[in-house]
Design an enzyme around this catalytic site. Sequence first.
Site, PDB file in Angstrom:
ATOM      1  N   ASP A 255      29.327  11.251  15.381  1.00 14.78           N
ATOM      2  CA  ASP A 255      30.011  10.340  15.555  1.00 14.78           C
ATOM      3  C   ASP A 255      29.179   9.012  15.451  1.00 14.78           C
ATOM      4  O   ASP A 255      27.935   9.055  15.478  1.00 14.78           O
ATOM      5  CB  ASP A 255      30.696  10.550  16.883  1.00 14.78           C
ATOM      6  CG  ASP A 255      32.297   9.433  16.743  1.00 14.78           C
ATOM      7  OD1 ASP A 255      32.964  10.307  17.002  1.00 14.78           O
ATOM      8  OD2 ASP A 255      32.054   8.220  16.667  1.00 14.78           O
TER       9      ASP A 255
ATOM     10  N   ASP B 227      26.995   7.394  10.567  1.00 14.15           N
ATOM     11  CA  ASP B 227      27.951   6.468   9.996  1.00 14.15           C
ATOM     12  C   ASP B 227      27.849   7.594   8.731  1.00 14.15           C
ATOM     13  O   ASP B 227      27.341   7.572   7.883  1.00 14.15           O
ATOM     14  CB  ASP B 227      27.346   5.220   9.636  1.00 14.15           C
ATOM     15  CG  ASP B 227      28.400   4.390   8.619  1.00 14.15           C
ATOM     16  OD1 ASP B 227      29.472   4.917   8.382  1.00 14.15           O
ATOM     17  OD2 ASP B 227      28.089   3.286   8.418  1.00 14.15           O
ATOM     18  N   VAL B 228      29.197   7.969   8.656  1.00 12.78           N
ATOM     19  CA  VAL B 228      29.672   9.197   7.731  1.00 12.78           C
ATOM     20  C   VAL B 228      29.730   8.573   6.254  1.00 12.78           C
ATOM     21  O   VAL B 228      29.491   9.127   5.353  1.00 12.78           O
ATOM     22  CB  VAL B 228      30.713   9.884   7.810  1.00 12.78           C
ATOM     23  CG1 VAL B 228      30.785  10.762   9.066  1.00 12.78           C
ATOM     24  CG2 VAL B 228      32.154   8.960   8.099  1.00 12.78           C
TER      25      VAL B 228
ATOM     26  N   ASN C  33      36.858  15.486  10.158  1.00 11.17           N
ATOM     27  CA  ASN C  33      37.798  14.746  10.922  1.00 11.17           C
ATOM     28  C   ASN C  33      37.922  13.119  10.950  1.00 11.17           C
ATOM     29  O   ASN C  33      38.886  12.674  11.256  1.00 11.17           O
ATOM     30  CB  ASN C  33      37.916  15.314  12.345  1.00 11.17           C
ATOM     31  CG  ASN C  33      38.811  14.233  13.328  1.00 11.17           C
ATOM     32  OD1 ASN C  33      39.672  14.350  13.335  1.00 11.17           O
ATOM     33  ND2 ASN C  33      37.721  13.903  14.273  1.00 11.17           N
TER      34      ASN C  33
ATOM     35  N   TYR D  54      46.050   4.006   4.399  1.00 15.04           N
ATOM     36  CA  TYR D  54      46.020   5.312   4.914  1.00 15.04           C
ATOM     37  C   TYR D  54      46.294   6.427   4.282  1.00 15.04           C
ATOM     38  O   TYR D  54      46.005   7.312   4.130  1.00 15.04           O
ATOM     39  CB  TYR D  54      46.517   5.137   6.395  1.00 15.04           C
ATOM     40  CG  TYR D  54      46.350   6.268   7.629  1.00 15.04           C
ATOM     41  CD1 TYR D  54      45.026   6.458   7.913  1.00 15.04           C
ATOM     42  CD2 TYR D  54      47.395   7.087   7.396  1.00 15.04           C
ATOM     43  CE1 TYR D  54      45.032   7.651   8.771  1.00 15.04           C
ATOM     44  CE2 TYR D  54      47.361   8.369   8.305  1.00 15.04           C
ATOM     45  CZ  TYR D  54      45.851   8.732   8.886  1.00 15.04           C
ATOM     46  OH  TYR D  54      45.776   9.796   9.753  1.00 15.04           O
TER      47      TYR D  54
ATOM     48  N   LYS E 197      44.523   9.448   2.451  1.00 12.33           N
ATOM     49  CA  LYS E 197      44.747  10.892   3.042  1.00 12.33           C
ATOM     50  C   LYS E 197      45.183  11.906   1.940  1.00 12.33           C
ATOM     51  O   LYS E 197      44.879  12.917   1.826  1.00 12.33           O
ATOM     52  CB  LYS E 197      45.485  10.929   4.457  1.00 12.33           C
ATOM     53  CG  LYS E 197      44.993  10.335   5.280  1.00 12.33           C
ATOM     54  CD  LYS E 197      43.617  11.456   6.062  1.00 12.33           C
ATOM     55  CE  LYS E 197      43.350  10.912   7.396  1.00 12.33           C
ATOM     56  NZ  LYS E 197      42.293  11.759   7.923  1.00 12.33           N
TER      57      LYS E 197
END
Length: 674
Positions: free
Chosen positions: A454, A477-478, A504, A571, A575
């Site tokens: 996270d 930080d992804v 996620n 968003y 997705k």
Amino acid sequence: MKSLWTDEEAAAWRGDLGLRVYTSRLLGRDKSLVLHGGGNTSVKVREPNLFGDEEEILYVKGSGWDLEKIEEAGFAPVRRGHLVRLAGLDELSDPRMVNEMVTHMKRSSAPTPSVEAILHAILPHKFVDHTHADAVVAVTNTPGGEERIRRIYGDAVVVIPYIMPGFDLARLCARLFTEQAGPRTIGMVLMNHGIFSFGETARESYERMIQLVTLAEEYLTAEGAVPPLPGEREGVWERGPGGEGSGEAGSSLLISTIATLRRDVSRAAGAPMILLSRRDARSLAFARREDAATISQQGPATPDHVIRTKRVPLFGRDVAAYVRAYGEYFENHAPHARSPKTMLDPAPRVILDPDLGLITVGRRATDAAISAEIYEHTMDIIERAERLGGWRALPERDLFDMEYWDLEQAKLKKAGDPPVFAGEVALVTGAASGIGRASVDSLLARGAAVVGLDRDPAILALSGLSGRADFLGIVCDVTDEEAVRRALVEAVDAFGGLDMLILNAGIFPPGRPLGELPMEEWRRVFAVNLDANLSFLRESHPLLALAPNGGRVVVVGSKNVPAPGPGAAAYSASKAALSQLARVAALEWGKDGIRINVLHPNAVFDTGVWTDEVLAARAAAYGLDVESYKKNNVLRVEVTSRHVAELAAELCGPLFARTTGAQIPVDGGNERVI
Ligand SMILES: [Zn+2]
């Protein structure tokens, strides 16, 4: 070695048993005395029974208790008279001995007494302490060890030659103690095993242990038998596998080397295993000693370690050769055992490799951590014994008897089925809250070791998780590819590979009509919700392909994919693209045995995004109260993070073993989707 006794601490404990607990914990605090369930202590107390008759009770450590954390309830109250009578028998099998001890306890709910209970009972002193002190076994496990022990201690200790723990040891001690003990005797050394001390008070017995072990430490120092100093180890640990340094190529080679080793070890074990890597200076220096392949292949420091470390480590990476040698060891010794034996899995529990350092193996992360701690002490003990005149462990046959002890074999039969994800490793992104946090819990509950990522540093101290051997929190930080690669290295070092990936992490910006949507926001949403997941999938593919039971990926999509909402263009589009990415991955990676499925949750309100105010405002916008708004779906039920997480975990499990590329709603039923 210093006594840790303080009068202030001791004052908190009441009675003989209370002080027995206190000094047992003091022994447990010093890892150079006892490790993980090793060692045991006792006190003899006279107390009235139900009829008012006075009985002498031996309170002895119960099996399964650790001295460091023992409580009064951890001591088994056994009638001493019966134990002393047992010691007079010519023969008694260990399972029958345990039966006699358990049927002569004062409290039916007490733990099974230590197998060394009879030995404690026959010693005349009120308090008895037993440890496997590093310094003592470093001396006993050398040629001429017994003479050295007699030189160090004179008549302060009785010396017992090695014999397997249990009834035979108690019986031998009963004889030799009476023969050798004199007025100056304060302890007893068990060759190749450990040391006892005794006294009339808890403090006296404990401090005699400290005094006796200190004498062994001083002897080792005087003989120059100290572990190599940090300076002697410098400059040996900079090299990665194949001599590569760090950097992108180095780190990807490193993690695939370890994950390949884990796959091989898991195949040998017949189940997925956790591998814990230590590439610290000490481990690397030990694994790179010129004689490492010889000195590491003799045996453990004290026989009960064999359960945790097997007789010898795998030196190098040839798992198949280790398995063959283990099979031969079993075939050589099993026919001579007193009862028929079932072969344990032949996979190593400790691996030493000049490039990879020390790697320990366990069915659970805690098992691997325990083996690591034991082997760290073992390396020091071996190096000290080598400097003293040569490391000599017990012969194979004695170690086989310990590894295949009836009492240990019985434990195996009793152990039930392990949890479904035992030995497997899962990584969850966005793990500090909401669906991510709930997924961590669902996966841990099914026995997986979990890596939680996270951006929020709270990931490092999630309540209920800090200090657990099976959880690793990493701040990451992804969207930073280098950070993702570093996180995978950390994950592989901690657990050996990657079996499950729960993608996620995502962001949900405030509603905004298309006409007002700046490119910057669009890109930011895509960077987190889409691009970061591409890096994760790409970087973790080599690891997932090596998963012993096949890799699994669960992508958290959204109801907005099949049924987008106005004002959520970035968003919904991100997705939808993520779902498409997952479908392509499912097509490409099916040949590698990797399954990828997508969940589409809706209206999950117990996440960080939804504060009470936001929830009230949204409910009002639909003309509903908060409760009705939460259940505004076909089934009229609330959908929580836990519902989504449980389904994510199940998707990784055997129920969905034949499912890939699926998109599954978790939304209570949505009319637009249906
Ligand atoms: Zn012992």
